[in-house]
Design a protein around this motif. Structure first.
Motif, PDB file in Angstrom:
ATOM      1  N   GLY A  84       0.778  -1.228   0.000  1.00 20.97           N
ATOM      2  CA  GLY A  84       0.000   0.000   0.000  1.00 20.97           C
ATOM      3  C   GLY A  84       0.814   1.284   0.000  1.00 20.97           C
ATOM      4  O   GLY A  84       0.252   2.371   0.076  1.00 20.97           O
ATOM      5  N   THR A  85       2.134   1.192  -0.109  1.00 20.09           N
ATOM      6  CA  THR A  85       2.997   2.373  -0.111  1.00 20.09           C
ATOM      7  C   THR A  85       3.851   2.384  -1.362  1.00 20.09           C
ATOM      8  O   THR A  85       4.407   1.354  -1.740  1.00 20.09           O
ATOM      9  CB  THR A  85       3.911   2.375   1.140  1.00 20.09           C
ATOM     10  OG1 THR A  85       3.092   2.335   2.314  1.00 20.09           O
ATOM     11  CG2 THR A  85       4.789   3.614   1.184  1.00 20.09           C
ATOM     12  N   TRP A  86       3.962   3.564  -1.999  1.00 17.02           N
ATOM     13  CA  TRP A  86       4.811   3.710  -3.175  1.00 17.02           C
ATOM     14  C   TRP A  86       6.243   3.992  -2.741  1.00 17.02           C
ATOM     15  O   TRP A  86       6.495   4.844  -1.904  1.00 17.02           O
ATOM     16  CB  TRP A  86       4.321   4.859  -4.062  1.00 17.02           C
ATOM     17  CG  TRP A  86       3.058   4.520  -4.794  1.00 17.02           C
ATOM     18  CD1 TRP A  86       1.792   4.870  -4.442  1.00 17.02           C
ATOM     19  CD2 TRP A  86       2.952   3.753  -5.995  1.00 17.02           C
ATOM     20  NE1 TRP A  86       0.898   4.373  -5.358  1.00 17.02           N
ATOM     21  CE2 TRP A  86       1.582   3.686  -6.318  1.00 17.02           C
ATOM     22  CE3 TRP A  86       3.868   3.121  -6.825  1.00 17.02           C
ATOM     23  CZ2 TRP A  86       1.110   3.014  -7.448  1.00 17.02           C
ATOM     24  CZ3 TRP A  86       3.411   2.457  -7.945  1.00 17.02           C
ATOM     25  CH2 TRP A  86       2.047   2.408  -8.251  1.00 17.02           C
ATOM     26  N   TYR A  87       7.209   3.271  -3.330  1.00 22.21           N
ATOM     27  CA  TYR A  87       8.633   3.445  -3.055  1.00 22.21           C
ATOM     28  C   TYR A  87       9.356   3.789  -4.343  1.00 22.21           C
ATOM     29  O   TYR A  87       9.069   3.210  -5.391  1.00 22.21           O
ATOM     30  CB  TYR A  87       9.240   2.151  -2.489  1.00 22.21           C
ATOM     31  CG  TYR A  87       8.736   1.799  -1.123  1.00 22.21           C
ATOM     32  CD1 TYR A  87       9.369   2.281   0.014  1.00 22.21           C
ATOM     33  CD2 TYR A  87       7.617   0.992  -0.973  1.00 22.21           C
ATOM     34  CE1 TYR A  87       8.897   1.957   1.277  1.00 22.21           C
ATOM     35  CE2 TYR A  87       7.136   0.669   0.288  1.00 22.21           C
ATOM     36  CZ  TYR A  87       7.780   1.154   1.405  1.00 22.21           C
ATOM     37  OH  TYR A  87       7.306   0.845   2.659  1.00 22.21           O
ATOM     38  N   VAL A  88      10.303   4.724  -4.266  1.00 19.56           N
ATOM     39  CA  VAL A  88      11.138   5.065  -5.411  1.00 19.56           C
ATOM     40  C   VAL A  88      12.206   3.986  -5.541  1.00 19.56           C
ATOM     41  O   VAL A  88      12.912   3.684  -4.585  1.00 19.56           O
ATOM     42  CB  VAL A  88      11.793   6.447  -5.238  1.00 19.56           C
ATOM     43  CG1 VAL A  88      12.739   6.745  -6.391  1.00 19.56           C
ATOM     44  CG2 VAL A  88      10.726   7.530  -5.131  1.00 19.56           C
ATOM     45  N   THR A  89      12.314   3.394  -6.732  1.00 23.29           N
ATOM     46  CA  THR A  89      13.320   2.353  -6.960  1.00 23.29           C
ATOM     47  C   THR A  89      14.511   2.854  -7.758  1.00 23.29           C
ATOM     48  O   THR A  89      15.592   2.288  -7.676  1.00 23.29           O
ATOM     49  CB  THR A  89      12.697   1.138  -7.667  1.00 23.29           C
ATOM     50  OG1 THR A  89      12.123   1.561  -8.902  1.00 23.29           O
ATOM     51  CG2 THR A  89      11.626   0.489  -6.788  1.00 23.29           C
TER      52      THR A  89
END
Length: 94
Positions: free
Chosen positions: A78-83
């Protein structure tokens, strides 16, 4: 980007080492200059945003330049992470 190791994991492209060197010397900064264009595809997304990049010379002079950056994102729990982050435009880093 937090620590140098954190930045090193995220930055992509041919100026990666130059960015890290200038960042460790606190000579480069970037600020968002507008809104991001976001494309979502399931649990992945890309966000492209215009930036103003400021590079300070060893003598204190500032050079500002416009550029665009693209961030790759991933949705986990449920959380967006920068890859990853990479510049789409050439930036003079001297």
């Amino acid at each position: 980007l937090g620590t140098r190791d954190g930045a090193a994991r995220l930055l992509r492209g041919n100026v990666r080492e130059a960015w890290l060197a200038l960042a460790s010397e606190q000579r480069v900064s970037a600020s968002v200059n507008g809104s991001a264009d976001v494309a979502v595809n399931g649990n992945e997304a890309t966000a492209t945003t215009p930036l103003t990049v400021t590079v300070r010379s060893p003598f204190g002079a500032n050079r500002r330049q416009g550029a665009r950056a693209q961030a790759e994102l991933s949705l986990r729990n449920g959380t967006w992470y920068v890859t990853s982050i990479r510049l789409l435009d050439a930036v003079t880093l001297r």
